[in-house]
Scaffold this motif. Structure first.
Motif, short mmCIF file in Angstrom:
data_model
loop_
_atom_site.label_atom_id
_atom_site.label_comp_id
_atom_site.label_asym_id
_atom_site.label_seq_id
_atom_site.Cartn_x
_atom_site.Cartn_y
_atom_site.Cartn_z
N ASN A 10 0.86 -1.18 0.00
CA ASN A 10 0.00 0.00 0.00
C ASN A 10 0.90 1.23 0.00
O ASN A 10 1.64 1.46 0.95
N PRO A 11 0.86 2.05 -1.06
CA PRO A 11 1.76 3.20 -1.14
C PRO A 11 1.53 4.22 -0.03
O PRO A 11 2.42 5.00 0.30
N ARG A 12 0.36 4.20 0.58
CA ARG A 12 0.09 5.14 1.68
C ARG A 12 1.01 4.89 2.88
O ARG A 12 1.27 5.80 3.65
N VAL A 13 1.49 3.65 3.00
CA VAL A 13 2.42 3.34 4.08
C VAL A 13 3.64 4.24 3.99
O VAL A 13 4.21 4.65 5.00
N PHE A 14 4.03 4.58 2.77
CA PHE A 14 5.20 5.43 2.54
C PHE A 14 4.80 6.87 2.26
O PHE A 14 5.61 7.66 1.77
N GLY A 15 3.54 7.23 2.53
CA GLY A 15 3.09 8.60 2.32
C GLY A 15 2.78 8.92 0.87
O GLY A 15 2.61 10.08 0.52
N LYS A 16 2.68 7.92 0.02
CA LYS A 16 2.40 8.14 -1.41
C LYS A 16 0.90 7.99 -1.64
O LYS A 16 0.42 6.91 -1.97
N ARG A 17 0.17 9.06 -1.46
CA ARG A 17 -1.29 9.00 -1.55
C ARG A 17 -1.82 9.29 -2.94
O ARG A 17 -2.99 9.07 -3.22
N MET A 18 -0.97 9.81 -3.82
CA MET A 18 -1.44 10.26 -5.12
C MET A 18 -0.79 9.46 -6.24
O MET A 18 0.41 9.21 -6.22
N THR A 19 -1.60 9.06 -7.23
CA THR A 19 -1.09 8.38 -8.41
C THR A 19 -1.35 9.27 -9.62
O THR A 19 -2.44 9.82 -9.78
N ALA B 280 14.31 6.94 -10.86
CA ALA B 280 13.25 7.69 -10.17
C ALA B 280 12.39 6.76 -9.32
O ALA B 280 11.62 5.96 -9.87
N PRO B 281 12.46 6.87 -7.99
CA PRO B 281 11.68 5.98 -7.13
C PRO B 281 10.17 6.20 -7.25
O PRO B 281 9.39 5.31 -6.93
N VAL C 253 3.21 9.59 -5.76
CA VAL C 253 3.76 10.73 -5.02
C VAL C 253 2.87 11.05 -3.83
O VAL C 253 1.73 10.59 -3.76
N ALA C 254 3.40 11.87 -2.92
CA ALA C 254 2.62 12.25 -1.75
C ALA C 254 1.54 13.27 -2.12
O ALA C 254 0.41 13.19 -1.65
N ASP C 255 1.89 14.21 -2.98
CA ASP C 255 0.97 15.30 -3.32
C ASP C 255 1.46 16.01 -4.58
O ASP C 255 2.46 15.60 -5.18
N MET C 256 0.77 17.07 -4.97
CA MET C 256 1.14 17.80 -6.18
C MET C 256 2.52 18.44 -6.06
O MET C 256 3.23 18.56 -7.06
#
Length: 145
Positions: free
Chosen positions: A58-67, A92-93, A113-116
């Motif tokens: 789950n990318p949210r675990v790493f703070g990546k809430r946005m696709t 690029a991770p 990514v986390a956000d814009m």
């Protein structure tokens, strides 16, 4: 590759949803014995139908809430420029999927990514290259499948 029958197709559908299903759980849903299901799964792995088993984090675990899906078009479809971009994307991770495609665009990216603000930093670092003609960003609102 192995010839696939209806049981193999059903096993593959189930394993795509949860690769950790036990033989007995597979048997209940496929209509074969546990041993037969496990033999078939082993055959599917050995023949290369199942390439690998992975953990989907789950990318949210790493703070990546946005696709963001990014459509990239190169200035010229030259191998040297494609290789330059490929090297940048490999480092690029944020890039979780990268496909070389036909049609109006050359590359399709799936970026987490986390956000814009994070996405903007990714763009400035990776996509602002002289060999990139243009890119189009599509923010993912939700996953359907």
């Amino acid at each position: 590759m192995a010839e696939l029958d209806k049981f193999d197709h059903r096993l593959l559908e189930l394993l795509q949803e949860n690769a950790r299903l036990t033989g007995s759980a597979l048997a209940q849903q496929v209509g074969l014995s546990s041993a037969a299901c496990l033999r078939r799964v082993q055959r599917l792995r050995e023949s290369g139908v199942i390439e690998r088993d992975i953990a989907v984090i789950n990318p949210r675990v790493f703070g990546k809430r946005m696709t963001v899906v990014v459509l990239v078009t190169l200035n010229n479809d030259r191998p040297d420029r494609y290789n330059l971009l490929r090297a940048e994307l490999a480092k690029a991770p944020e890039v979780v999927q990268c496909d070389h495609v036909t049609g109006a665009h050359d590359i399709v990216l799936r970026v987490k990514v986390a956000d814009m603000e994070d996405y903007s930093a990714f763009v400035d670092r990776v996509l602002v290259q002289p060999y990139i003609k243009r890119y189009e960003s599509l923010a993912v609102l939700g996953v359907i499948k």
